[in-house]
Design a protein around this motif. Sequence first.
Motif, PDB file in Angstrom:
ATOM      1  N   MET A   1       0.959  -1.101  -0.052  1.00 26.05           N
ATOM      2  CA  MET A   1      -0.106   0.023  -0.213  1.00 26.05           C
ATOM      3  C   MET A   1       0.592   1.317  -0.284  1.00 26.05           C
ATOM      4  O   MET A   1       0.162   2.979  -0.225  1.00 26.05           O
ATOM      5  CB  MET A   1      -1.032  -0.252   1.395  1.00 26.05           C
ATOM      6  CG  MET A   1      -1.947  -1.054   0.862  1.00 26.05           C
ATOM      7  SD  MET A   1      -3.067  -1.031  -0.481  1.00 26.05           S
ATOM      8  CE  MET A   1      -3.489   0.461  -0.302  1.00 26.05           C
ATOM      9  N   ALA A   2       2.404   1.508  -0.050  1.00 28.46           N
ATOM     10  CA  ALA A   2       2.612   2.009  -0.292  1.00 28.46           C
ATOM     11  C   ALA A   2       3.229   2.645  -1.319  1.00 28.46           C
ATOM     12  O   ALA A   2       3.001   4.019  -1.961  1.00 28.46           O
ATOM     13  CB  ALA A   2       4.242   1.759   0.534  1.00 28.46           C
ATOM     14  N   TYR A   3       2.753   1.581  -2.434  1.00 23.04           N
ATOM     15  CA  TYR A   3       3.027   2.324  -3.498  1.00 23.04           C
ATOM     16  C   TYR A   3       1.732   1.761  -4.682  1.00 23.04           C
ATOM     17  O   TYR A   3       1.350   2.403  -5.746  1.00 23.04           O
ATOM     18  CB  TYR A   3       4.692   1.426  -4.599  1.00 23.04           C
ATOM     19  CG  TYR A   3       4.324  -0.216  -4.188  1.00 23.04           C
ATOM     20  CD1 TYR A   3       3.431  -1.007  -4.885  1.00 23.04           C
ATOM     21  CD2 TYR A   3       4.889  -0.571  -2.801  1.00 23.04           C
ATOM     22  CE1 TYR A   3       4.044  -2.336  -4.767  1.00 23.04           C
ATOM     23  CE2 TYR A   3       5.387  -2.085  -3.032  1.00 23.04           C
ATOM     24  CZ  TYR A   3       4.666  -2.966  -3.738  1.00 23.04           C
ATOM     25  OH  TYR A   3       4.312  -4.206  -3.887  1.00 23.04           O
ATOM     26  N   TYR A   4       1.200   0.948  -4.408  1.00 21.43           N
ATOM     27  CA  TYR A   4      -0.544   0.518  -5.436  1.00 21.43           C
ATOM     28  C   TYR A   4      -1.694   1.657  -5.388  1.00 21.43           C
ATOM     29  O   TYR A   4      -1.786   2.032  -6.285  1.00 21.43           O
ATOM     30  CB  TYR A   4      -1.230  -0.291  -4.163  1.00 21.43           C
ATOM     31  CG  TYR A   4      -2.361  -1.177  -5.870  1.00 21.43           C
ATOM     32  CD1 TYR A   4      -1.983  -1.987  -6.252  1.00 21.43           C
ATOM     33  CD2 TYR A   4      -3.314  -0.282  -5.053  1.00 21.43           C
ATOM     34  CE1 TYR A   4      -2.489  -2.589  -6.973  1.00 21.43           C
ATOM     35  CE2 TYR A   4      -4.223  -0.607  -5.828  1.00 21.43           C
ATOM     36  CZ  TYR A   4      -4.297  -1.844  -6.899  1.00 21.43           C
ATOM     37  OH  TYR A   4      -5.492  -2.410  -7.695  1.00 21.43           O
ATOM     38  N   PRO A   5      -1.210   2.744  -4.476  1.00 24.33           N
ATOM     39  CA  PRO A   5      -2.205   3.836  -4.778  1.00 24.33           C
ATOM     40  C   PRO A   5      -2.014   4.469  -5.645  1.00 24.33           C
ATOM     41  O   PRO A   5      -2.954   5.336  -6.360  1.00 24.33           O
ATOM     42  CB  PRO A   5      -2.854   4.820  -3.780  1.00 24.33           C
ATOM     43  CG  PRO A   5      -1.736   3.614  -1.915  1.00 24.33           C
ATOM     44  CD  PRO A   5      -0.613   3.116  -2.965  1.00 24.33           C
ATOM     45  N   LEU A   6      -0.882   5.354  -5.641  1.00 18.24           N
ATOM     46  CA  LEU A   6      -0.673   5.727  -7.028  1.00 18.24           C
ATOM     47  C   LEU A   6      -0.486   5.190  -8.585  1.00 18.24           C
ATOM     48  O   LEU A   6      -1.519   5.484  -9.752  1.00 18.24           O
ATOM     49  CB  LEU A   6       1.161   6.328  -7.070  1.00 18.24           C
ATOM     50  CG  LEU A   6       1.517   7.383  -8.245  1.00 18.24           C
ATOM     51  CD1 LEU A   6       0.207   8.611  -8.324  1.00 18.24           C
ATOM     52  CD2 LEU A   6       2.505   8.028  -7.584  1.00 18.24           C
ATOM     53  N   HIS A   7       0.138   3.553  -8.234  1.00 23.56           N
ATOM     54  CA  HIS A   7      -0.266   2.731  -9.560  1.00 23.56           C
ATOM     55  C   HIS A   7      -2.466   2.915  -9.886  1.00 23.56           C
ATOM     56  O   HIS A   7      -2.005   2.720 -10.576  1.00 23.56           O
ATOM     57  CB  HIS A   7       0.073   1.549  -9.051  1.00 23.56           C
ATOM     58  CG  HIS A   7       0.118   0.168 -10.059  1.00 23.56           C
ATOM     59  ND1 HIS A   7       0.426   0.468 -11.414  1.00 23.56           N
ATOM     60  CD2 HIS A   7      -1.293  -0.796  -9.875  1.00 23.56           C
ATOM     61  CE1 HIS A   7      -0.770  -1.069 -11.653  1.00 23.56           C
ATOM     62  NE2 HIS A   7      -1.151  -1.198 -11.013  1.00 23.56           N
ATOM     63  N   PHE A   8      -2.971   2.377  -8.839  1.00 24.21           N
ATOM     64  CA  PHE A   8      -4.295   2.482  -8.721  1.00 24.21           C
ATOM     65  C   PHE A   8      -4.448   3.783  -9.553  1.00 24.21           C
ATOM     66  O   PHE A   8      -5.559   3.680 -10.996  1.00 24.21           O
ATOM     67  CB  PHE A   8      -4.890   2.385  -7.602  1.00 24.21           C
ATOM     68  CG  PHE A   8      -6.278   2.196  -8.132  1.00 24.21           C
ATOM     69  CD1 PHE A   8      -6.701   1.028  -8.826  1.00 24.21           C
ATOM     70  CD2 PHE A   8      -6.963   3.112  -7.860  1.00 24.21           C
ATOM     71  CE1 PHE A   8      -8.442   1.090  -8.367  1.00 24.21           C
ATOM     72  CE2 PHE A   8      -8.631   2.925  -7.724  1.00 24.21           C
ATOM     73  CZ  PHE A   8      -9.033   1.635  -8.277  1.00 24.21           C
TER      74      PHE A   8
ATOM     75  N   GLY B   1      -3.459   7.920   5.474  1.00 21.26           N
ATOM     76  CA  GLY B   1      -4.632   7.270   6.121  1.00 21.26           C
ATOM     77  C   GLY B   1      -5.407   5.969   5.861  1.00 21.26           C
ATOM     78  O   GLY B   1      -5.303   4.867   6.024  1.00 21.26           O
ATOM     79  N   LEU B   2      -6.025   6.298   4.581  1.00 21.60           N
ATOM     80  CA  LEU B   2      -7.272   5.028   3.819  1.00 21.60           C
ATOM     81  C   LEU B   2      -6.123   4.346   3.488  1.00 21.60           C
ATOM     82  O   LEU B   2      -6.555   3.493   3.098  1.00 21.60           O
ATOM     83  CB  LEU B   2      -7.476   5.762   2.536  1.00 21.60           C
ATOM     84  CG  LEU B   2      -8.160   4.786   1.520  1.00 21.60           C
ATOM     85  CD1 LEU B   2      -9.476   4.283   2.445  1.00 21.60           C
ATOM     86  CD2 LEU B   2      -8.997   5.678   0.355  1.00 21.60           C
ATOM     87  N   SER B   3      -5.358   3.906   3.010  1.00 18.48           N
ATOM     88  CA  SER B   3      -3.709   2.947   2.989  1.00 18.48           C
ATOM     89  C   SER B   3      -3.491   1.952   3.707  1.00 18.48           C
ATOM     90  O   SER B   3      -3.649   0.981   3.961  1.00 18.48           O
ATOM     91  CB  SER B   3      -2.421   3.638   2.223  1.00 18.48           C
ATOM     92  OG  SER B   3      -3.031   4.350   0.981  1.00 18.48           O
ATOM     93  N   ALA B   4      -3.244   2.790   5.400  1.00 20.69           N
ATOM     94  CA  ALA B   4      -2.946   2.698   6.685  1.00 20.69           C
ATOM     95  C   ALA B   4      -4.350   1.519   6.642  1.00 20.69           C
ATOM     96  O   ALA B   4      -3.768   0.342   6.732  1.00 20.69           O
ATOM     97  CB  ALA B   4      -2.332   2.926   7.841  1.00 20.69           C
ATOM     98  N   ARG B   5      -5.838   1.992   6.956  1.00 25.97           N
ATOM     99  CA  ARG B   5      -6.540   1.474   6.954  1.00 25.97           C
ATOM    100  C   ARG B   5      -7.018   0.151   5.573  1.00 25.97           C
ATOM    101  O   ARG B   5      -6.942  -0.584   6.518  1.00 25.97           O
ATOM    102  CB  ARG B   5      -7.867   2.257   6.565  1.00 25.97           C
ATOM    103  CG  ARG B   5      -8.041   3.179   8.118  1.00 25.97           C
ATOM    104  CD  ARG B   5      -9.347   3.856   8.028  1.00 25.97           C
ATOM    105  NE  ARG B   5      -9.651   4.731   6.853  1.00 25.97           N
ATOM    106  CZ  ARG B   5      -9.263   6.361   6.689  1.00 25.97           C
ATOM    107  NH1 ARG B   5      -8.353   6.881   7.533  1.00 25.97           N
ATOM    108  NH2 ARG B   5      -8.908   6.677   5.576  1.00 25.97           N
ATOM    109  N   VAL B   6      -6.841   0.208   4.869  1.00 29.87           N
ATOM    110  CA  VAL B   6      -6.785  -0.342   3.387  1.00 29.87           C
ATOM    111  C   VAL B   6      -5.770  -1.966   4.077  1.00 29.87           C
ATOM    112  O   VAL B   6      -6.388  -2.994   4.041  1.00 29.87           O
ATOM    113  CB  VAL B   6      -6.107  -0.870   2.520  1.00 29.87           C
ATOM    114  CG1 VAL B   6      -6.411  -1.680   1.418  1.00 29.87           C
ATOM    115  CG2 VAL B   6      -7.483   0.358   1.879  1.00 29.87           C
ATOM    116  N   ALA B   7      -4.620  -1.031   4.057  1.00 30.09           N
ATOM    117  CA  ALA B   7      -3.514  -2.585   5.386  1.00 30.09           C
ATOM    118  C   ALA B   7      -4.034  -3.219   5.833  1.00 30.09           C
ATOM    119  O   ALA B   7      -3.544  -4.723   6.412  1.00 30.09           O
ATOM    120  CB  ALA B   7      -2.118  -1.600   4.784  1.00 30.09           C
TER     121      ALA B   7
END
Length: 383
Positions: free
Chosen positions: A68-75, A361-367
């Motif tokens: 989730m450190a890199y997936y949000p930008l990829h998405f 924050g969203l990335s952390a919650r998804v993780a």
Amino acid sequence: PIVIAHFARFSTKNRMLLKLLTQENVLVGGFFVISGYVSGYVATRVGERKAEEKKLAQPELFFWSRVMAYYPLHFLVSTVFAPMFVMVERWYNTPWSTTAFRAFLNYSLLQAWFPKEAEIWNQPTWFLSALTFSNLTMPTLVLPRVAELSKAGLRKLFCGLTAVSVLQKISYSETSRFHSREIATTKPMYPLLWNLTRFHPFWALIEMTMGIAAARDVMLDGEGECRTKPTNPLFYFLASYASLALRLTSLDFNDAIIRSTLFVPLFTKFLTALHRDCLSESPAAITRFFGSPVMSRLGALAFPMFILHGPIGQVFYKKAIAKRLWGKAMPRSFFPVYLLIVLACSHLMNEHFVKSKRVQGLSARVAQFLAKRTEGMLQDREL
């Protein structure tokens, strides 16, 4: 360098420059080594043959947090440019089933496992696919085991992994060809075998583990070794990049051979020398340069540039798209403008998306959510 390499043929006609600039398949080895080096440094203990138990106590969370450190930008980038990717496939009459499969591979980060589809949509993101598999093995299979090794064991591990990597590259070269010749401007003899050689996640795992072993070697330095004046990192930096110049000589071995036999070992030595020099009382000029605010700023933009340069480059240089938008691919004189556009977009993405507290924050919650749903995947809780 990789941002330039992917579209270098649109920047110059000079064959010598093209030979030097189109070696992204060599340079990417350094990315995997750095990824492993950082993982080894943050997840193991300095001066002790132990991993950081607290950080690895929840291996599923460790894995998903890395993703989730890199997936949000990829998405985000995949979704923004998805209409373009799909439209190109419609122009080539690609079956909808194939388009759907490629979309699945792209969003699930599985494309590196499929040599025919490794460069679908946003081509450079095969790196993230291979990186994701490597991260999956880190918290239980790799980091704890490597952390237990002595300095002698670490060096033997590094040499053994190098030997395995070189053996595979020789296997590929014996089937295809050892020399690059005009490989910068021609297609490989066996493209699927070439994709398996440069993209397969297993080889990425080997290079990441080499980076971990290198970091651990420095972290176990004794007091006497810490006081010894380290080798100037500039020597290894120049030596690693000088290996690219072999493309201009009769020793123009293919990218796979150069990467495994010269660039990765020398670049790893550069990282360890830089690390040791950083801990010394009087770091060399190159160490101070890489730690400068300018390099820190460029480092923050490196990942957004890596993700964005492919789709933006397709807009200006992919024939099927550029011909419809501009009448033809942009001229060579436009290449500096393309780089500035990538730099500007990367800055905006970094400031307003990557750094966003809301996104983080969203990335952390998804993780956390994914870690709970996959608990036990990497470690049996009943043992």
